[in-house]
Design a protein around this motif. Structure first.
Motif, PDB file in Angstrom:
ATOM      1  N   VAL A 469       0.662  -1.007   0.054  1.00  0.00           N
ATOM      2  CA  VAL A 469       0.060   0.072  -0.060  1.00  0.00           C
ATOM      3  C   VAL A 469       1.077   1.351  -0.130  1.00  0.00           C
ATOM      4  O   VAL A 469       1.860   1.328   0.784  1.00  0.00           O
ATOM      5  N   PHE A 470       0.329   2.247  -0.755  1.00  0.00           N
ATOM      6  CA  PHE A 470       1.179   3.319  -1.009  1.00  0.00           C
ATOM      7  C   PHE A 470       0.110   4.586  -0.351  1.00  0.00           C
ATOM      8  O   PHE A 470      -0.717   5.284  -1.326  1.00  0.00           O
ATOM      9  N   PRO A 471       0.066   5.146   0.959  1.00  0.00           N
ATOM     10  CA  PRO A 471      -0.844   6.037   1.337  1.00  0.00           C
ATOM     11  C   PRO A 471      -0.280   7.397   1.273  1.00  0.00           C
ATOM     12  O   PRO A 471       1.029   7.768   1.210  1.00  0.00           O
ATOM     13  N   ARG A 472      -1.238   8.544   1.103  1.00  0.00           N
ATOM     14  CA  ARG A 472      -0.763   9.935   0.894  1.00  0.00           C
ATOM     15  C   ARG A 472      -1.860  10.785   1.412  1.00  0.00           C
ATOM     16  O   ARG A 472      -3.087  10.285   1.264  1.00  0.00           O
ATOM     17  N   ARG A 473      -1.587  11.790   1.671  1.00  0.00           N
ATOM     18  CA  ARG A 473      -2.525  12.887   1.788  1.00  0.00           C
ATOM     19  C   ARG A 473      -3.166  13.424   0.356  1.00  0.00           C
ATOM     20  O   ARG A 473      -2.163  13.477  -0.785  1.00  0.00           O
ATOM     21  N   ALA A 474      -4.178  13.904   0.240  1.00  0.00           N
ATOM     22  CA  ALA A 474      -4.767  14.391  -0.949  1.00  0.00           C
ATOM     23  C   ALA A 474      -3.859  15.759  -1.430  1.00  0.00           C
ATOM     24  O   ALA A 474      -3.693  16.440  -0.629  1.00  0.00           O
TER      25      ALA A 474
END
Length: 644
Positions: A469-474
Motif C-alpha cells: 500500500v502507498f498512502p498519502r494525503r490528497a
C-alpha cells in the motif's frame, strides 16, 4: 445500542479513567466524547493484551524485544504475557517451555524459583494455592502451594473430560466438567473440600456447560442447550430455559461457545453459535430481552464495562470473514429497547485504475474522506486489508478467503494499492507519520501470514510482485513503485503448496495456480536444491502429470520422489500402479524404507507375503539392494518424510 467497526478486536476495558479497546490488531484506542482516539500508533511499540493483576487492569506492550507491564514487579518484563498465569502478591506463576510431551509451570517469588513438569493443563491460581488438572496417566485434580509442593490430589478417570476454570465457594473448590466432543451432552459438577481434596458433591446433569457464574448460593450455567440454575443446597436444577440449538459444541479448556455475565440485577448470556444475547432477571430468571444483530453479526461474549458511563461492551463478529470481521457492541443496560445502529463511517470509495504502460494491469485506488485522523487510520487499515485479501493472489492458500462470501477477485490487480486521505485535520507531520506507520503495518501483514501478491510477475525476475500500500494525503504526489530485484517469496512458495496439499486445498483447476506450481517445480528439479525440496517438487510434478492424464509420466515422477525420501511418492505410485511385485524397482525401494522403520501402510501385508515367497538367494539379493539404497541415503543426507 451501537456497533463500532473493528479488525481483530481483542480487548475492551476501563483503565480507571477511560474506556479502551483494541479496535485494530496490536493498537489501543480510547473513547473520548463518543469518538475513538488512537492511544499510540507505532511499528516499534505494540499493544499485546490486557491482564488483571491484583484487581487492576494492566496494559501489556512489546517494545524492542521486551515486555512492558507497567508493574513494579521487574521479573514480569521478561515473561511473555501469553505464558503468564497469575500474580499473587510477590508470587509470579507462569508456563515454562515444554518438551513436546510434558508441560511446565514455574512459580517465582523474590528470587526463589520452583517448577513442576508433567502432563497437565488448566492452571488456576488463587490466594489459597495453585490448581491444575493432570492428564492421561496423571489424570487428577491437584492443589499445590506456591513452591509447587503437592497439598492434595483427587484422582480422575484416565479419559476424564476437561474442566472449565474452577472457582471457590466457601471452603470448597468447584469444578464444572462438560462432556467431550462426540459424547452425549452432559456436565459433571464436582465440589471438593479445599483443605483435603475430598469430594462433598458429585452430580451429573443433562446439558453441556460452556461457562458459569456463582450468585446467591446458586450456579448460573450457560450451556449449548440454554440457561440453567443449580441450587447448592438442593443439588438440583432449580430453573432451565432452553434454546433451539442442534449443532455440535466445542471441546477443550475454556471453550466458551456460550458466555455468561451478571451484574446486580440481570444475567447476560451470549450464545455465540446462534449469535444471540439473552438477558434474564437475576432474581426470578425470567427473560427480559433477546438481542440479535443485523447482517449476520453474532454476539460472542461480554468484554467489559465503562465504569464512568455504566455502558456495557460485547464482542461481536461475522463468521467466515477474516478482515473487518469484528465489532464492538455498546449496550446501555438501562435502555435495552434502544435501536441498533452502526457508528457513522467516513466516505470510502475504491476503483481500479490501469497502470501506466500496462493497460491489462490495474492498481487499486482507495479514497477516504473524513476530518478525523483516527477514523482515517482505523477505516483505512480495515479497508485496505479487506480489499487486499479479496483481490490478491495468496501464496499460502488456494484462493483469497473472502471468495467464500461471494466476493469476486479481480485478476487485473497488480499488487499496488494507493490510499488517499481527503480533508483530514491536524498536524501534517503527525498525519504523515501515521501514514508511514500504516504502510509498514499493512505491508508486513500482507507479506506475513497470508503472503499476498498481485496477479502479475516482475518481468525482470519472474517473481510475483507482493501486495503493498502507498498512502498519502490528497494533493501530495504519488509515490513511484520500484520493483524488487528478486522474488522475496521464492523460498516460501514450495512450503505454501505443501500446506495446500496437507489441507486438501490444491487448486489444480486454477490456471494461475497451476502455472506457478509448474514453473516452481521445474526450477527446483533443474537446480542443485536440497534433497527434500527435490523430492517434494518431483512429487508435485507427478500430481500435475496425473491431472493431465499422463499416467506414465506421473509414475516416473512419483518414483523419483520416492527415491529422494518422499514416502508419499511410494503411496501415490501404488495408488496409480498397484502394489509392487518382487523384481520391480519399487519393491526394492519399499524394502529400503522397511529397513529404516517405514512400512507401506495397507500394502505392507501383501509385500510381506511376497517377500516370504522368495528363495534364500532372492531374499539375500533383495536385502543387499535395499541396504545399498539406505547407505546411499545416509551418504547424501536424505531423510524419509511424508507430505500428508
Amino acid at each position: 445500542m451501537k456497533l463500532y467497526y473493528s479488525d481483530q478486536l481483542g480487548y475492551a476495558f476501563h483503565d480507571g479513567s477511560v474506556l479502551k479497546s483494541s479496535l485494530l490488531d496490536n493498537c489501543l484506542f480510547r473513547k473520548e466524547n463518543n469518538d475513538w482516539i488512537l492511544n499510540g500508533y507505532s511499528t516499534e511499540r505494540f499493544f499485546l493484551k490486557n491482564i488483571n493483576l491484583d484487581d487492576e487492569n494492566i496494559e501489556v506492550f512489546s517494545e524492542q524485544g521486551k515486555y512492558s507491564y507497567g508493574s513494579s514487579i521487574a521479573k514480569l518484563d521478561t515473561i511473555n504475557p501469553n505464558s503468564l498465569i497469575a500474580v499473587r502478591g510477590q508470587n509470579v506463576v507462569y508456563y515454562g517451555d515444554d518438551n513436546g510431551v510434558n508441560s511446565k509451570v514455574i512459580s517465582e517469588s523474590q528470587g526463589c524459583i520452583s517448577s513442576y513438569e508433567g502432563q497437565f493443563l488448566g492452571v488456576y491460581v488463587s490466594d489459597k494455592g495453585i490448581y491444575f488438572q493432570g492428564r492421561r496417566a496423571n489424570s487428577s485434580f491437584q492443589k499445590r502451594d506456591f513452591n509447587l509442593e503437592l497439598i492434595w490430589k483427587y484422582d480422575l478417570a484416565r479419559s476424564e473430560a476437561i474442566s472449565l476454570t474452577p472457582t471457590h465457594y466457601r471452603r470448597c473448590i468447584i469444578y464444572v466438567i462438560p462432556s467431550k466432543r462426540g459424547r452425549p451432552n452432559q456436565t459433571k459438577i464436582l465440589f471438593l473440600n479445599d483443605d483435603v481434596g475430598k469430594d462433598e458433591w458429585v452430580a451429573s446433569y443433562p446439558f453441556k456447560a460452556q461457562d458459569y457464574a456463582l450468585s446467591k448460593g446458586r450456579i448460573l450455567i450457560a450451556a449449548l442447550e440454554g440457561f440453567y440454575v443449580l441450587d447448592f443446597k438442593k443439588k438440583e436444577i432449580l430453573h432451565s430455559w432452553k434454546v433451539d440449538y442442534k449443532g455440535g459444541g466445542g471441546s477443550g479448556l475454556n471453550t466458551h461457545n456460550v458466555n455468561i455475565y451478571h451484574d446486580e440485577g440481570r444475567i447476560f448470556m451470549c450464545h455465540s453459535p446462534l449469535g444471540v444475547l439473552y438477558i434474564f432477571d437475576l432474581y426470578d430468571y425470567s427473560m427480559i430481552k433477546e438481542v440479535s444483530l443485523p447482517q449476520g453479526i453474532h454476539i460472542d461474549s461480554f468484554m467489559g464495562k465503562d465504569e464512568t458511563s455504566g455502558l456495557y461492551y460485547f464482542h461481536a463478529s461475522q463468521p467466515k470473514k477474516e478482515v473487518g470481521n469484528t465489532f464492538l457492541l455498546e449496550l446501555d443496560p438501562n435502555n435495552l429497547d434502544a435501536p441498533i445502529e452502526f457508528e457513522p463511517t467516513p466516505d470510502i470509495s475504491s476503483r481500479f485504475v490501469a497502470a501506466e504502460g500496462t493497460p491489462e494491469q490495474c492498481e487499486l485506488h482507495i479514497d477516504i474522506t473524513t476530518e478525523s485522523l483516527d477514523d482515517a487510520i482505523r477505516f483505512g487499515e480495515i479497508t485496505v486489508r479487506k480489499l487486499a485479501m479479496q483481490h490478491s493472489l495468496s501464496l499460502l492458500r488456494s484462493g483469497p478467503c473472502l471468495a467464500e462470501q461471494g466476493l469476486k477477485q479481480d485478476e487485473r490487480f497488480n499488487g499496488t494499492i494507493r490510499l488517499v486521505l481527503h480533508d483530514v485535520q491536524g498536524d501534517t507531520a503527525q498525519i504523515d507519520e501515521y501514514l508511514a506507520t500504516l504502510k509498514q503495518r499493512v505491508d508486513e501483514w500482507a507479506a506475513g501470514f497470508d503472503t499476498l501478491v498481485g496477479w502479475f510477475k516482475n518481468p525482470d525476475t519472474g517473481g510475483y510482485i507482493r501486495t503493498q500500500v502507498f498512502p498519502r494525503r490528497a494533493g501530495q504526489p504519488e509515490q513511484v513503485r520500484i520493483l524488487p530485484k528478486g522474488n522475496p517469496f521464492a523460498k516460501y512458495e514450495l512450503d505454501d503448496f505443501v500446506s495446500d496439499l496437507e489441507s486438501d486445498t490444491l487448486k489444480l483447476d486454477n490456471k494461475h495456480y497451476v502455472a506457478r506450481l509448474t514453473e516452481l517445480t521445474e526450477a527446483i528439479t533443474s537446480e542443485q536444491s536440497s534433497p527434500q525440496d527435490m523430492a517434494t517438487a518431483s512429487y508435485f510434478q507427478g500430481a500435475l502429470a496425473c491431472m493431465n492424464n499422463d499416467e506414465q509420466a506421473a509414475l516416473e515422477h512419483y518414483f523419483t520422489a520416492a527415491q529422494q525420501g518422499c514416502f508419499t511418492g511410494v503411496l501415490s505410485y501404488m495408488d496409480l500402479g498397484g502394489t509392487p511385485q518382487p523384481g520391480q524397482p519399487l519393491f526394492t525401494l519399499v524394502a529400503a524404507y522397511n529397513l529404516i522403520g517405514q512400512d507401506a501402510w495397507s500394502a505392507q501385508e501383501d509385500i510381506d507375503a511376497s517377500t516370504k515367497r522368495l528363495t534364500d538367494s532372492e531374499r539375500h539379493e533383495l536385502d543387499n539392494a535395499a541396504q545399498a539404497i539406505v547407505d546411499n541415503w545416509q551418504r547424501n543426507d536424505v531423510k524419509s518424510f511424508n507430505l500428508v
